[in-house]
Design a protein around this motif. Structure first.
Motif, mmCIF file in Angstrom:
data_model
loop_
_atom_site.group_PDB
_atom_site.id
_atom_site.type_symbol
_atom_site.label_atom_id
_atom_site.label_comp_id
_atom_site.label_asym_id
_atom_site.label_seq_id
_atom_site.Cartn_x
_atom_site.Cartn_y
_atom_site.Cartn_z
ATOM 1 N N ILE A 156 0.830 -1.153 -0.014
ATOM 2 C CA ILE A 156 -0.263 0.029 0.013
ATOM 3 C C ILE A 156 0.932 1.289 0.014
ATOM 4 O O ILE A 156 1.430 1.569 1.004
ATOM 5 N N MET A 164 -6.985 1.944 1.261
ATOM 6 C CA MET A 164 -6.945 0.824 1.188
ATOM 7 C C MET A 164 -6.861 -0.224 2.471
ATOM 8 O O MET A 164 -5.963 -0.990 2.691
ATOM 9 N N LYS A 167 -7.327 -3.811 3.256
ATOM 10 C CA LYS A 167 -6.320 -4.973 3.047
ATOM 11 C C LYS A 167 -5.397 -5.214 4.497
ATOM 12 O O LYS A 167 -4.817 -6.424 4.373
#
Lengths: 218, 218
Positions: A156, A164, A167
DNA sequence: CCATCATTCTATCAATTAATTGAATGATAG
DNA sequence: CTATCATTCAATTAATTGATAGAATGATGG
């Protein structure tokens, strides 16, 4: 006749190639993987012309090689040991220059009364990965992640950290890493994620050191 | 605010201190042990004033320390790892610069059709010493020998080699060593002794590398 | 305190290095 | 072949570095 001094002069020439902050920045970027002049110029805040000149300086010193690929010229480190050389230079500088320590601690200035943000050592990381208690987070730009990363690491890039978060696991400690000991990406990521309540620390080294140590990469 | 670039600039400053042949010569001499400015100036063929300036440059970079002893100023390496740093610089330069290899082979040009003069590696030397089949010969000046030497080594400075042959055994192979990989003293000694019929080879490293590796010294 | 010795400081000059600008080269796509 | 893009080359300028010579400092022994 060749004298010992000629050899030392030549060694000195190589050392001088390391004797410029911009060139060290270029080498640090190259330690993540090969790249074009333009890409290198961007990540190091140099003009293209200037970056090209510095790269040629490094090439004359035998520290990088250039290979044409279409319109682009791809530069690479000639030798994995250059990472070790830079690491040793860093260690010697840090232990013997008071000024250096001052700068390092200021770069990583952190509000860490409990010491919980202490960086994770290589051995500690290896143990955490082996036991499955640790999730690895690579916060470098995608380009560098694609060129090689630690096994099982999630990528990321720092700029996309907000988007994000899905995740990231909540049940394990996260260890973030980036380009190396002086790279602030992972430090920044740790600070932001901790505010969001994640259990996260920073790896004290980076991808190049991991690779140079002969550890497995993906 | 401190940026990563400030740190790289400071590292570059240390690298620049290594970027001069005379300063590398001073460091190589200092790797044998501490010494006064005058002594250092002599062994490196510099004027005293010039040597003093270079030493101060090295001091600002944190590579050496100075300590007054009576009228003299004794300089020393700040850190044993500097020997490793120089060794790594040498390795990187040798493997990546064709010019370097050319100079090295010319410096050690030898009439060695049979390959018997091939330098002895560290492992080979350790084995030979353990089995008692090898006698060690230190051909550095007495001052450097006194400051530290390999265990059991006999000291015969190169200039006195002709006068002190009685000290050398005839029944064992002799391994000569000196200041390091680029030091020609041991090479010269080997050539002379072989002409006199001795069984002798040169150690491929020198005292500083031995010491930096943590091996026992006397 | 004075003379001596070892080292450092100061000033100067020549040589090297770094950044900038704009022109030149090399490869590719149409 | 031409336009475009990536990179390199060439020329200029400012800044840094290295060598030299001579003055200045600091410690020592008489």
């Amino acid at each position: 006749m060749t004298s010992q001094q000629d050899l030392l002069d030549m060694l000195a020439q190589v050392a001088r190639a390391l004797g410029n902050g911009h060139r060290l920045a270029l080498l640090e970027r190259l330690a993540q993987g090969g790249a074009s002049v333009e890409s290198l110029a961007n990540t190091t805040d140099l003009t293209v012309g200037n970056a090209s000149q510095h790269l040629q300086h490094l090439r004359r010193a035998g520290l990088v090689t250039a290979q044409r690929s279409g319109k682009q010229m791809i530069y690479r480190l000639t030798d994995e040991r250059i990472v070790n050389l830079l690491g040793l230079l860093r260690q010697v500088a840090e232990t013997n220059l008071a000024e250096m320590e001052r700068l390092v601690s200021r770069l990583f200035a952190e509000d860490d009364a409990d010491g919980v943000l202490e960086a994770v050592s290589r051995d500690e990381l290896l143990a955490g990965l082996a036991s499955g208690e640790v999730a690895l987070l690579d916060v470098r730009p995608e380009e560098e992640y694609e060129a090689g990363h630690l096994p099982e690491a999630i990528n990321i890039p720092l700029e996309q950290l907000g988007d994000m978060l899905g995740k990231l696991p909540r049940d394990r400690e996260i260890v973030a890493y980036c380009r190396g000991p002086y790279c602030v990406l992972s430090h920044e990521a740790v600070q932001r994620l901790r505010q969001l309540g994640y259990r996260v620390r920073r790896f004290e080294e980076g991808y190049p050191e991991w690779k140079a140590a002969g550890l497995p990469i993906a």
